[in-house]
Design an enzyme around this catalytic site. Structure first.
Site, PDB file in Angstrom:
ATOM      1  N   SER A  79     -28.965  24.064  81.507  1.00 28.37           N
ATOM      2  CA  SER A  79     -29.536  25.398  81.678  1.00 28.37           C
ATOM      3  C   SER A  79     -30.827  25.266  82.475  1.00 28.37           C
ATOM      4  O   SER A  79     -31.750  24.580  82.055  1.00 28.37           O
ATOM      5  CB  SER A  79     -29.800  25.995  80.291  1.00 28.37           C
ATOM      6  OG  SER A  79     -30.392  27.264  80.393  1.00 28.37           O
ATOM      7  N   LYS A  89     -26.233  26.205  84.938  1.00 31.36           N
ATOM      8  CA  LYS A  89     -26.474  27.599  84.505  1.00 31.36           C
ATOM      9  C   LYS A  89     -27.862  28.002  84.961  1.00 31.36           C
ATOM     10  O   LYS A  89     -28.839  27.344  84.635  1.00 31.36           O
ATOM     11  CB  LYS A  89     -26.352  27.674  82.984  1.00 31.36           C
ATOM     12  CG  LYS A  89     -26.977  28.902  82.330  1.00 31.36           C
ATOM     13  CD  LYS A  89     -26.584  28.991  80.862  1.00 31.36           C
ATOM     14  CE  LYS A  89     -27.757  29.385  79.984  1.00 31.36           C
ATOM     15  NZ  LYS A  89     -27.379  29.410  78.549  1.00 31.36           N
ATOM     16  N   LYS A 127     -30.888  30.666  84.875  1.00 36.14           N
ATOM     17  CA  LYS A 127     -31.475  31.810  84.189  1.00 36.14           C
ATOM     18  C   LYS A 127     -31.809  32.852  85.248  1.00 36.14           C
ATOM     19  O   LYS A 127     -32.348  32.496  86.321  1.00 36.14           O
ATOM     20  CB  LYS A 127     -32.744  31.369  83.456  1.00 36.14           C
ATOM     21  CG  LYS A 127     -32.464  30.495  82.232  1.00 36.14           C
ATOM     22  CD  LYS A 127     -31.800  31.305  81.132  1.00 36.14           C
ATOM     23  CE  LYS A 127     -31.733  30.521  79.841  1.00 36.14           C
ATOM     24  NZ  LYS A 127     -31.146  31.302  78.743  1.00 36.14           N
ATOM     25  N   ASP A 158     -27.372  33.355  83.267  1.00 32.80           N
ATOM     26  CA  ASP A 158     -27.721  33.877  81.936  1.00 32.80           C
ATOM     27  C   ASP A 158     -28.938  34.786  82.059  1.00 32.80           C
ATOM     28  O   ASP A 158     -30.000  34.352  82.518  1.00 32.80           O
ATOM     29  CB  ASP A 158     -28.036  32.698  80.993  1.00 32.80           C
ATOM     30  CG  ASP A 158     -28.319  33.145  79.562  1.00 32.80           C
ATOM     31  OD1 ASP A 158     -28.220  34.356  79.264  1.00 32.80           O
ATOM     32  OD2 ASP A 158     -28.641  32.264  78.730  1.00 32.80           O
ATOM     33  N   GLU A 171     -23.784  35.600  81.511  1.00 33.46           N
ATOM     34  CA  GLU A 171     -24.067  35.572  80.072  1.00 33.46           C
ATOM     35  C   GLU A 171     -25.086  36.648  79.709  1.00 33.46           C
ATOM     36  O   GLU A 171     -26.149  36.736  80.324  1.00 33.46           O
ATOM     37  CB  GLU A 171     -24.616  34.164  79.742  1.00 33.46           C
ATOM     38  CG  GLU A 171     -24.938  33.916  78.287  1.00 33.46           C
ATOM     39  CD  GLU A 171     -25.472  32.486  78.065  1.00 33.46           C
ATOM     40  OE1 GLU A 171     -25.323  31.618  78.968  1.00 33.46           O
ATOM     41  OE2 GLU A 171     -26.037  32.243  76.988  1.00 33.46           O
ATOM     42  N   ASP A 188     -23.824  36.050  74.313  1.00 35.44           N
ATOM     43  CA  ASP A 188     -24.607  35.098  73.524  1.00 35.44           C
ATOM     44  C   ASP A 188     -25.257  35.901  72.384  1.00 35.44           C
ATOM     45  O   ASP A 188     -24.697  36.004  71.277  1.00 35.44           O
ATOM     46  CB  ASP A 188     -25.640  34.413  74.448  1.00 35.44           C
ATOM     47  CG  ASP A 188     -26.631  33.510  73.732  1.00 35.44           C
ATOM     48  OD1 ASP A 188     -26.625  33.459  72.493  1.00 35.44           O
ATOM     49  OD2 ASP A 188     -27.451  32.848  74.413  1.00 35.44           O
ATOM     50  N   LYS A 211     -23.461  29.519  69.241  1.00 35.63           N
ATOM     51  CA  LYS A 211     -24.616  28.780  68.732  1.00 35.63           C
ATOM     52  C   LYS A 211     -24.574  28.910  67.220  1.00 35.63           C
ATOM     53  O   LYS A 211     -24.597  30.033  66.697  1.00 35.63           O
ATOM     54  CB  LYS A 211     -25.921  29.395  69.245  1.00 35.63           C
ATOM     55  CG  LYS A 211     -26.160  29.269  70.740  1.00 35.63           C
ATOM     56  CD  LYS A 211     -27.453  29.961  71.127  1.00 35.63           C
ATOM     57  CE  LYS A 211     -27.688  29.879  72.643  1.00 35.63           C
ATOM     58  NZ  LYS A 211     -28.813  30.729  73.064  1.00 35.63           N
ATOM     59  N   GLY A 254     -27.207  26.207  73.446  1.00 37.10           N
ATOM     60  CA  GLY A 254     -28.276  25.366  72.910  1.00 37.10           C
ATOM     61  C   GLY A 254     -29.533  26.180  72.710  1.00 37.10           C
ATOM     62  O   GLY A 254     -29.664  27.289  73.244  1.00 37.10           O
TER      63      GLY A 254
HETATM   64  O1  OSB Z   1     -29.970  31.981  76.101  1.00 42.38           O
HETATM   65  O2  OSB Z   1     -28.905  30.170  76.050  1.00 42.38           O
HETATM   66  C1  OSB Z   1     -29.970  30.765  75.919  1.00 42.38           C
HETATM   67  C2  OSB Z   1     -32.793  28.278  75.271  1.00 42.38           C
HETATM   68  C3  OSB Z   1     -33.536  28.967  74.326  1.00 42.38           C
HETATM   69  C4  OSB Z   1     -33.131  30.230  73.957  1.00 42.38           C
HETATM   70  C5  OSB Z   1     -31.990  30.805  74.515  1.00 42.38           C
HETATM   71  C6  OSB Z   1     -31.230  30.107  75.443  1.00 42.38           C
HETATM   72  C7  OSB Z   1     -31.670  28.826  75.848  1.00 42.38           C
HETATM   73  C8  OSB Z   1     -31.011  28.039  76.882  1.00 42.38           C
HETATM   74  C9  OSB Z   1     -31.220  26.549  76.885  1.00 42.38           C
HETATM   75  O3  OSB Z   1     -30.362  28.522  77.776  1.00 42.38           O
HETATM   76  C10 OSB Z   1     -30.085  25.832  76.255  1.00 42.38           C
HETATM   77  C11 OSB Z   1     -30.406  24.387  75.965  1.00 42.38           C
HETATM   78  O4  OSB Z   1     -30.390  23.582  76.893  1.00 42.38           O
HETATM   79  O5  OSB Z   1     -30.668  24.051  74.789  1.00 42.38           O
HETATM   80 MG    MG Z   2     -27.989  32.571  76.516  1.00 42.21          MG
END
Ligand code: OSB
Ligand code: MG
Length: 372
Positions: A135, A161, A163, A189, A214, A239, A263, A291
Protein backbone atom coordinates in the site's frame (compact mmCIF):
# COMPACT_ATOMS: atom_id res chain seq x y z
CA UNK A 1 -8.10 -21.70 28.76
CA UNK A 2 -7.31 -20.73 32.31
CA UNK A 3 -6.16 -17.11 32.61
CA UNK A 4 -4.30 -15.64 35.56
CA UNK A 5 -3.27 -12.22 34.29
CA UNK A 6 -3.72 -9.99 31.28
CA UNK A 7 -1.08 -7.44 30.38
CA UNK A 8 -2.12 -4.49 28.26
CA UNK A 9 1.20 -3.49 26.72
CA UNK A 10 1.50 -0.21 24.85
CA UNK A 11 4.35 0.16 22.39
CA UNK A 12 5.56 3.02 20.20
CA UNK A 13 7.11 2.06 16.86
CA UNK A 14 8.34 4.68 14.37
CA UNK A 15 7.43 3.89 10.75
CA UNK A 16 10.34 3.80 8.27
CA UNK A 17 8.53 6.54 6.32
CA UNK A 18 5.41 8.61 7.01
CA UNK A 19 2.25 6.98 5.60
CA UNK A 20 -0.24 9.48 4.17
CA UNK A 21 -3.84 8.58 3.40
CA UNK A 22 -6.93 10.67 2.69
CA UNK A 23 -7.65 10.69 6.46
CA UNK A 24 -4.22 11.72 7.74
CA UNK A 25 -0.54 10.92 8.05
CA UNK A 26 0.91 8.25 10.34
CA UNK A 27 4.48 8.89 11.47
CA UNK A 28 4.61 6.17 14.09
CA UNK A 29 2.29 3.52 15.45
CA UNK A 30 1.13 3.61 19.04
CA UNK A 31 -0.04 0.01 19.41
CA UNK A 32 -1.87 -1.84 22.17
CA UNK A 33 -0.83 -5.46 22.65
CA UNK A 34 -2.82 -7.93 24.73
CA UNK A 35 -0.83 -10.61 26.54
CA UNK A 36 -2.94 -13.28 28.23
CA UNK A 37 -1.09 -15.50 30.67
CA UNK A 38 -2.31 -18.73 32.27
CA UNK A 39 -0.67 -21.64 34.07
CA UNK A 40 -0.55 -23.75 30.91
CA UNK A 41 -0.36 -21.28 28.04
CA UNK A 42 0.09 -17.66 27.08
CA UNK A 43 -0.90 -15.74 23.98
CA UNK A 44 -0.55 -12.42 22.20
CA UNK A 45 -3.08 -10.20 20.50
CA UNK A 46 -2.46 -6.98 18.57
CA UNK A 47 -5.10 -4.28 18.55
CA UNK A 48 -5.16 -2.52 15.18
CA UNK A 49 -6.90 0.64 16.41
CA UNK A 50 -4.99 3.77 15.37
CA UNK A 51 -4.15 6.67 17.69
CA UNK A 52 -7.00 8.80 16.35
CA UNK A 53 -10.53 7.72 15.34
CA UNK A 54 -10.05 8.69 11.67
CA UNK A 55 -10.19 5.31 9.91
CA UNK A 56 -12.99 3.97 12.10
CA UNK A 57 -14.59 5.12 15.39
CA UNK A 58 -12.05 3.20 17.49
CA UNK A 59 -8.81 4.62 18.85
CA UNK A 60 -6.07 3.02 20.91
CA UNK A 61 -6.75 4.77 24.23
CA UNK A 62 -10.46 3.98 23.94
CA UNK A 63 -9.75 0.34 23.11
CA UNK A 64 -7.63 -0.03 26.24
CA UNK A 65 -10.33 1.57 28.43
CA UNK A 66 -12.98 -0.69 26.86
CA UNK A 67 -10.91 -3.82 27.54
CA UNK A 68 -10.23 -2.86 31.16
CA UNK A 69 -13.74 -1.74 31.94
CA UNK A 70 -16.07 -3.94 29.87
CA UNK A 71 -14.46 -6.68 27.77
CA UNK A 72 -12.17 -8.36 30.28
CA UNK A 73 -14.59 -8.20 33.27
CA UNK A 74 -17.29 -9.82 31.12
CA UNK A 75 -14.95 -12.63 30.11
CA UNK A 76 -13.64 -13.02 33.67
CA UNK A 77 -17.20 -13.65 34.89
CA UNK A 78 -17.40 -16.82 32.77
CA UNK A 79 -16.56 -20.22 34.28
CA UNK A 80 -14.12 -20.73 31.41
CA UNK A 81 -12.89 -18.63 28.48
CA UNK A 82 -12.85 -20.22 25.05
CA UNK A 83 -11.87 -18.29 21.94
CA UNK A 84 -14.76 -19.82 20.04
CA UNK A 85 -17.30 -18.20 22.41
CA UNK A 86 -15.73 -14.75 22.76
CA UNK A 87 -17.53 -13.21 19.77
CA UNK A 88 -20.92 -14.33 21.05
CA UNK A 89 -20.23 -13.35 24.68
CA UNK A 90 -19.02 -9.89 23.68
CA UNK A 91 -21.85 -9.26 21.21
CA UNK A 92 -23.84 -7.47 23.95
CA UNK A 93 -21.12 -4.78 23.91
CA UNK A 94 -21.93 -2.63 20.88
CA UNK A 95 -19.34 -2.02 18.20
CA UNK A 96 -15.63 -1.86 19.04
CA UNK A 97 -14.56 -4.77 16.83
CA UNK A 98 -10.84 -3.92 17.05
CA UNK A 99 -10.73 -4.14 20.84
CA UNK A 100 -12.73 -7.39 20.79
CA UNK A 101 -10.57 -8.85 18.01
CA UNK A 102 -7.33 -8.22 19.91
CA UNK A 103 -8.58 -10.04 22.99
CA UNK A 104 -9.90 -12.93 20.90
CA UNK A 105 -6.56 -13.13 19.05
CA UNK A 106 -4.64 -13.40 22.33
CA UNK A 107 -6.89 -16.17 23.69
CA UNK A 108 -6.88 -18.00 20.35
CA UNK A 109 -3.08 -17.82 20.23
CA UNK A 110 -2.84 -19.17 23.78
CA UNK A 111 -5.32 -22.01 23.17
CA UNK A 112 -3.72 -23.10 19.90
CA UNK A 113 -0.21 -22.78 21.35
CA UNK A 114 -1.35 -24.99 24.24
CA UNK A 115 -2.42 -27.76 21.87
CA UNK A 116 0.30 -27.30 19.24
CA UNK A 117 -1.96 -26.21 16.37
CA UNK A 118 -1.08 -23.31 14.05
CA UNK A 119 -3.61 -20.53 13.45
CA UNK A 120 -3.37 -21.25 9.73
CA UNK A 121 -4.40 -24.86 10.05
CA UNK A 122 -7.10 -23.91 12.57
CA UNK A 123 -8.60 -21.42 10.11
CA UNK A 124 -8.31 -23.74 7.10
CA UNK A 125 -5.19 -22.51 5.31
CA UNK A 126 -4.49 -24.11 1.95
CA UNK A 127 -1.19 -22.33 1.14
CA UNK A 128 2.25 -22.21 2.74
CA UNK A 129 3.07 -18.80 1.33
CA UNK A 130 1.08 -15.77 0.34
CA UNK A 131 1.53 -13.32 -2.56
CA UNK A 132 2.09 -9.80 -1.27
CA UNK A 133 1.14 -6.37 -2.43
CA UNK A 134 2.06 -3.04 -0.93
CA UNK A 135 0.00 0.00 0.00
CA UNK A 136 1.63 3.21 -1.23
CA UNK A 137 0.77 6.44 0.58
CA UNK A 138 -0.04 9.77 -1.05
CA UNK A 139 3.31 11.25 -2.10
CA UNK A 140 4.57 14.82 -2.25
CA UNK A 141 4.82 14.76 -6.05
CA UNK A 142 4.42 12.42 -9.03
CA UNK A 143 8.22 11.90 -9.49
CA UNK A 144 8.49 11.01 -5.80
CA UNK A 145 5.61 8.53 -6.17
CA UNK A 146 7.23 6.90 -9.21
CA UNK A 147 10.47 6.45 -7.30
CA UNK A 148 8.67 4.80 -4.38
CA UNK A 149 6.68 2.48 -6.65
CA UNK A 150 9.84 1.57 -8.60
CA UNK A 151 11.62 0.50 -5.44
CA UNK A 152 8.69 -1.64 -4.24
CA UNK A 153 8.52 -3.34 -7.65
CA UNK A 154 12.29 -3.96 -7.45
CA UNK A 155 11.76 -5.61 -4.09
CA UNK A 156 9.31 -7.98 -5.74
CA UNK A 157 5.87 -6.84 -4.59
CA UNK A 158 3.34 -8.37 -6.97
CA UNK A 159 0.70 -5.66 -6.65
CA UNK A 160 0.70 -1.92 -6.05
CA UNK A 161 -2.09 -0.10 -4.22
CA UNK A 162 -2.12 3.68 -4.50
CA UNK A 163 -3.84 5.74 -1.85
CA UNK A 164 -5.99 8.36 -3.55
CA UNK A 165 -8.03 11.44 -2.61
CA UNK A 166 -9.67 14.26 -4.57
CA UNK A 167 -6.81 16.00 -6.40
CA UNK A 168 -4.57 12.89 -6.22
CA UNK A 169 -6.22 10.25 -8.40
CA UNK A 170 -6.19 10.45 -12.21
CA UNK A 171 -2.68 11.91 -12.60
CA UNK A 172 -0.82 9.55 -10.25
CA UNK A 173 -2.63 6.51 -11.69
CA UNK A 174 -1.85 7.62 -15.24
CA UNK A 175 1.79 8.29 -14.36
CA UNK A 176 2.24 4.86 -12.74
CA UNK A 177 0.60 3.11 -15.72
CA UNK A 178 2.73 5.09 -18.19
CA UNK A 179 5.96 4.38 -16.38
CA UNK A 180 5.43 0.73 -15.36
CA UNK A 181 3.09 -0.50 -18.07
CA UNK A 182 -0.13 -2.47 -18.35
CA UNK A 183 1.30 -5.63 -16.81
CA UNK A 184 1.62 -4.54 -13.21
CA UNK A 185 -1.30 -5.28 -10.89
CA UNK A 186 -2.58 -1.87 -9.78
CA UNK A 187 -5.43 -0.77 -7.54
CA UNK A 188 -6.47 2.33 -5.58
CA UNK A 189 -7.85 3.04 -2.09
CA UNK A 190 -9.77 6.23 -1.24
CA UNK A 191 -10.64 5.58 2.44
CA UNK A 192 -14.09 7.18 2.01
CA UNK A 193 -12.73 10.44 0.54
CA UNK A 194 -15.26 10.80 -2.31
CA UNK A 195 -18.99 11.29 -2.66
CA UNK A 196 -21.54 10.28 -5.27
CA UNK A 197 -20.97 13.62 -7.06
CA UNK A 198 -17.40 12.47 -7.81
CA UNK A 199 -18.62 9.43 -9.78
CA UNK A 200 -17.65 10.93 -13.13
CA UNK A 201 -14.13 11.69 -11.91
CA UNK A 202 -13.79 8.10 -10.69
CA UNK A 203 -15.06 6.82 -14.04
CA UNK A 204 -12.02 8.53 -15.60
CA UNK A 205 -9.93 5.76 -14.00
CA UNK A 206 -11.68 3.11 -16.15
CA UNK A 207 -9.11 3.08 -18.99
CA UNK A 208 -6.31 2.18 -16.56
CA UNK A 209 -7.56 -1.36 -16.03
CA UNK A 210 -7.34 -1.24 -12.24
CA UNK A 211 -7.92 -4.44 -10.25
CA UNK A 212 -10.32 -2.53 -8.03
CA UNK A 213 -11.19 0.74 -6.35
CA UNK A 214 -11.37 0.38 -2.57
CA UNK A 215 -13.90 2.23 -0.41
CA UNK A 216 -14.45 5.38 -2.49
CA UNK A 217 -17.48 6.57 -0.43
CA UNK A 218 -18.53 6.82 3.20
CA UNK A 219 -18.71 3.50 5.05
CA UNK A 220 -22.47 3.82 5.50
CA UNK A 221 -23.15 4.55 1.84
CA UNK A 222 -24.00 1.10 0.49
CA UNK A 223 -26.51 2.55 -2.00
CA UNK A 224 -23.90 5.00 -3.31
CA UNK A 225 -21.35 2.22 -3.83
CA UNK A 226 -24.00 0.15 -5.66
CA UNK A 227 -24.77 3.10 -7.94
CA UNK A 228 -21.06 3.65 -8.60
CA UNK A 229 -20.54 -0.04 -9.33
CA UNK A 230 -23.21 0.18 -12.03
CA UNK A 231 -21.58 3.28 -13.53
CA UNK A 232 -17.88 2.43 -13.68
CA UNK A 233 -15.93 -0.50 -15.09
CA UNK A 234 -13.39 -0.73 -12.27
CA UNK A 235 -14.62 -3.32 -9.73
CA UNK A 236 -15.71 -1.75 -6.42
CA UNK A 237 -14.11 -3.25 -3.29
CA UNK A 238 -15.23 -2.41 0.25
CA UNK A 239 -13.02 -2.04 3.33
CA UNK A 240 -14.53 0.26 6.01
CA UNK A 241 -18.14 -0.73 5.15
CA UNK A 242 -17.60 -4.41 5.92
CA UNK A 243 -17.87 -4.87 9.68
CA UNK A 244 -19.19 -8.46 9.85
CA UNK A 245 -20.16 -11.47 7.74
CA UNK A 246 -23.73 -10.16 7.79
CA UNK A 247 -22.74 -6.72 6.45
CA UNK A 248 -20.66 -8.44 3.76
CA UNK A 249 -23.65 -10.52 2.67
CA UNK A 250 -25.80 -7.38 2.63
CA UNK A 251 -23.32 -5.31 0.61
CA UNK A 252 -22.92 -8.12 -1.91
CA UNK A 253 -26.68 -8.68 -2.22
CA UNK A 254 -27.19 -4.97 -2.86
CA UNK A 255 -24.52 -4.90 -5.56
CA UNK A 256 -22.24 -2.52 -3.65
CA UNK A 257 -19.05 -4.54 -4.16
CA UNK A 258 -17.65 -7.40 -6.19
CA UNK A 259 -14.48 -7.75 -4.07
CA UNK A 260 -13.96 -7.51 -0.29
CA UNK A 261 -10.95 -6.43 1.75
CA UNK A 262 -10.90 -8.51 4.95
CA UNK A 263 -9.29 -7.15 8.11
CA UNK A 264 -9.84 -9.24 11.22
CA UNK A 265 -9.73 -6.18 13.49
CA UNK A 266 -12.47 -4.43 11.52
CA UNK A 267 -14.85 -7.40 11.77
CA UNK A 268 -14.25 -8.36 15.42
CA UNK A 269 -11.67 -11.11 15.08
CA UNK A 270 -10.08 -13.86 13.02
CA UNK A 271 -13.03 -16.21 13.52
CA UNK A 272 -15.51 -13.66 12.12
CA UNK A 273 -12.97 -12.88 9.37
CA UNK A 274 -13.17 -16.53 8.34
CA UNK A 275 -16.97 -16.24 8.20
CA UNK A 276 -16.64 -13.13 5.99
CA UNK A 277 -14.34 -15.19 3.77
CA UNK A 278 -16.92 -18.01 3.63
CA UNK A 279 -19.85 -15.70 2.82
CA UNK A 280 -17.85 -14.07 0.03
CA UNK A 281 -16.76 -17.44 -1.34
CA UNK A 282 -20.38 -18.59 -1.41
CA UNK A 283 -21.26 -15.54 -3.53
CA UNK A 284 -18.26 -15.85 -5.85
CA UNK A 285 -16.76 -12.65 -4.44
CA UNK A 286 -12.95 -12.66 -4.24
CA UNK A 287 -11.30 -11.42 -1.06
CA UNK A 288 -7.87 -10.18 -0.05
CA UNK A 289 -6.24 -9.49 3.28
CA UNK A 290 -5.95 -5.86 4.30
CA UNK A 291 -3.51 -4.44 6.81
CA UNK A 292 -3.37 -1.82 9.55
CA UNK A 293 0.41 -1.26 9.71
CA UNK A 294 0.77 -4.18 12.12
CA UNK A 295 3.87 -5.49 13.86
CA UNK A 296 5.03 -9.03 13.12
CA UNK A 297 2.42 -10.36 15.56
CA UNK A 298 -0.57 -9.06 13.61
CA UNK A 299 1.19 -9.83 10.33
CA UNK A 300 1.70 -13.47 11.37
CA UNK A 301 -2.02 -13.84 12.00
CA UNK A 302 -2.92 -11.99 8.79
CA UNK A 303 -0.73 -14.37 6.78
CA UNK A 304 -2.56 -17.34 8.31
CA UNK A 305 -5.87 -15.78 7.28
CA UNK A 306 -4.60 -14.90 3.81
CA UNK A 307 -3.76 -18.57 3.24
CA UNK A 308 -7.48 -19.47 3.04
CA UNK A 309 -8.74 -20.58 -0.39
CA UNK A 310 -10.82 -17.54 -1.40
CA UNK A 311 -7.96 -15.06 -0.78
CA UNK A 312 -7.26 -15.03 -4.50
CA UNK A 313 -5.94 -11.46 -4.76
CA UNK A 314 -2.61 -10.27 -3.30
CA UNK A 315 -3.10 -8.48 0.02
CA UNK A 316 -1.50 -5.65 1.99
CA UNK A 317 0.58 -8.15 3.99
CA UNK A 318 3.93 -6.51 3.26
CA UNK A 319 7.35 -7.43 4.62
CA UNK A 320 8.60 -6.13 7.98
CA UNK A 321 10.99 -3.63 6.36
CA UNK A 322 8.12 -1.86 4.57
CA UNK A 323 7.04 -0.65 8.02
CA UNK A 324 9.81 -0.99 10.59
CA UNK A 325 13.54 -0.61 10.95
CA UNK A 326 13.22 -3.36 13.57
CA UNK A 327 10.08 -5.49 13.80
CA UNK A 328 8.81 -6.75 17.14
CA UNK A 329 9.21 -10.36 16.01
CA UNK A 330 11.65 -12.18 13.75
CA UNK A 331 11.30 -10.19 10.52
CA UNK A 332 9.10 -11.23 7.60
CA UNK A 333 11.26 -11.08 4.49
CA UNK A 334 9.84 -11.06 0.98
CA UNK A 335 10.81 -14.08 -1.12
CA UNK A 336 9.91 -13.71 -4.79
CA UNK A 337 6.93 -11.53 -3.86
CA UNK A 338 5.70 -13.93 -1.20
CA UNK A 339 5.73 -14.22 2.60
CA UNK A 340 5.64 -17.55 4.42
CA UNK A 341 2.58 -18.57 6.43
CA UNK A 342 3.88 -19.22 9.97
CA UNK A 343 3.72 -22.93 10.77
CA UNK A 344 4.40 -22.88 14.52
CA UNK A 345 1.69 -23.29 17.17
CA UNK A 346 -0.77 -20.41 17.57
CA UNK A 347 0.22 -17.33 15.58
CA UNK A 348 3.67 -18.91 15.35
CA UNK A 349 5.77 -15.95 16.50
CA UNK A 350 6.62 -14.24 19.76
CA UNK A 351 7.83 -10.69 20.45
CA UNK A 352 11.60 -10.43 20.76
CA UNK A 353 12.00 -9.62 24.50
CA UNK A 354 14.75 -7.06 23.89
CA UNK A 355 12.87 -5.23 21.16
CA UNK A 356 9.68 -5.36 23.20
CA UNK A 357 11.42 -3.81 26.21
CA UNK A 358 12.84 -1.09 23.99
CA UNK A 359 9.54 -0.02 22.45
CA UNK A 360 7.23 -0.48 25.46
CA UNK A 361 5.76 2.77 26.77
CA UNK A 362 3.45 1.31 29.46
CA UNK A 363 2.23 -1.99 30.89
CA UNK A 364 -1.09 -2.34 32.69
CA UNK A 365 -1.35 -5.67 34.51
CA UNK A 366 -4.84 -6.96 35.31
CA UNK A 367 -5.36 -9.91 37.65
CA UNK A 368 -8.11 -12.17 36.30
CA UNK A 369 -9.58 -13.09 39.70
CA UNK A 370 -9.97 -9.41 40.57
CA UNK A 371 -11.70 -8.38 37.32
CA UNK A 372 -15.02 -10.13 37.84
O1 OSB B 1 -7.38 1.48 4.24
O2 OSB B 1 -6.27 -0.27 3.93
C1 OSB B 1 -6.41 0.79 4.53
C2 OSB B 1 -3.41 1.43 6.80
C3 OSB B 1 -4.03 1.97 7.91
C4 OSB B 1 -5.40 2.16 7.88
C5 OSB B 1 -6.14 1.80 6.76
C6 OSB B 1 -5.52 1.23 5.65
C7 OSB B 1 -4.11 1.08 5.68
C8 OSB B 1 -3.34 0.58 4.54
C9 OSB B 1 -1.99 -0.02 4.81
O3 OSB B 1 -3.70 0.68 3.40
C10 OSB B 1 -2.04 -1.50 4.85
C11 OSB B 1 -0.78 -2.11 5.42
O4 OSB B 1 0.22 -2.16 4.71
O5 OSB B 1 -0.80 -2.55 6.59
MG1 MG C 1 -8.51 0.44 2.80
Amino acid sequence: MKIETVELVRIAMPLVAPFRTSFGTQFERDILLVHVVGPEAEGWGECVALTDPLYSPEYVEGAQALMRRFILPRLASLPEVRAQQIGEVLSVIKGNPMAKAAVEMAVLDAELSGCGVSLGSHLGAVRESVACGVSVGIAGSIPELLEIVASYLDEGYVRIKLKIEPGWDFEPVRAVRERFGEEILLQVDANCAYGIADSRQLARLDPFDLLLIEQPFDEGDIAGHAALARLIETPVCLDESITSARSAADAIARGACSIVNIKAGRVGGYLEARRVHDVCAAHGVAVWCGGMLETGLGRAANLALAALPNFTLPGDTSASDRYWRQDLTAPFVLDDGHLPVPQGPGIGLRPDPEVLAEVTTSVETLVWSELD
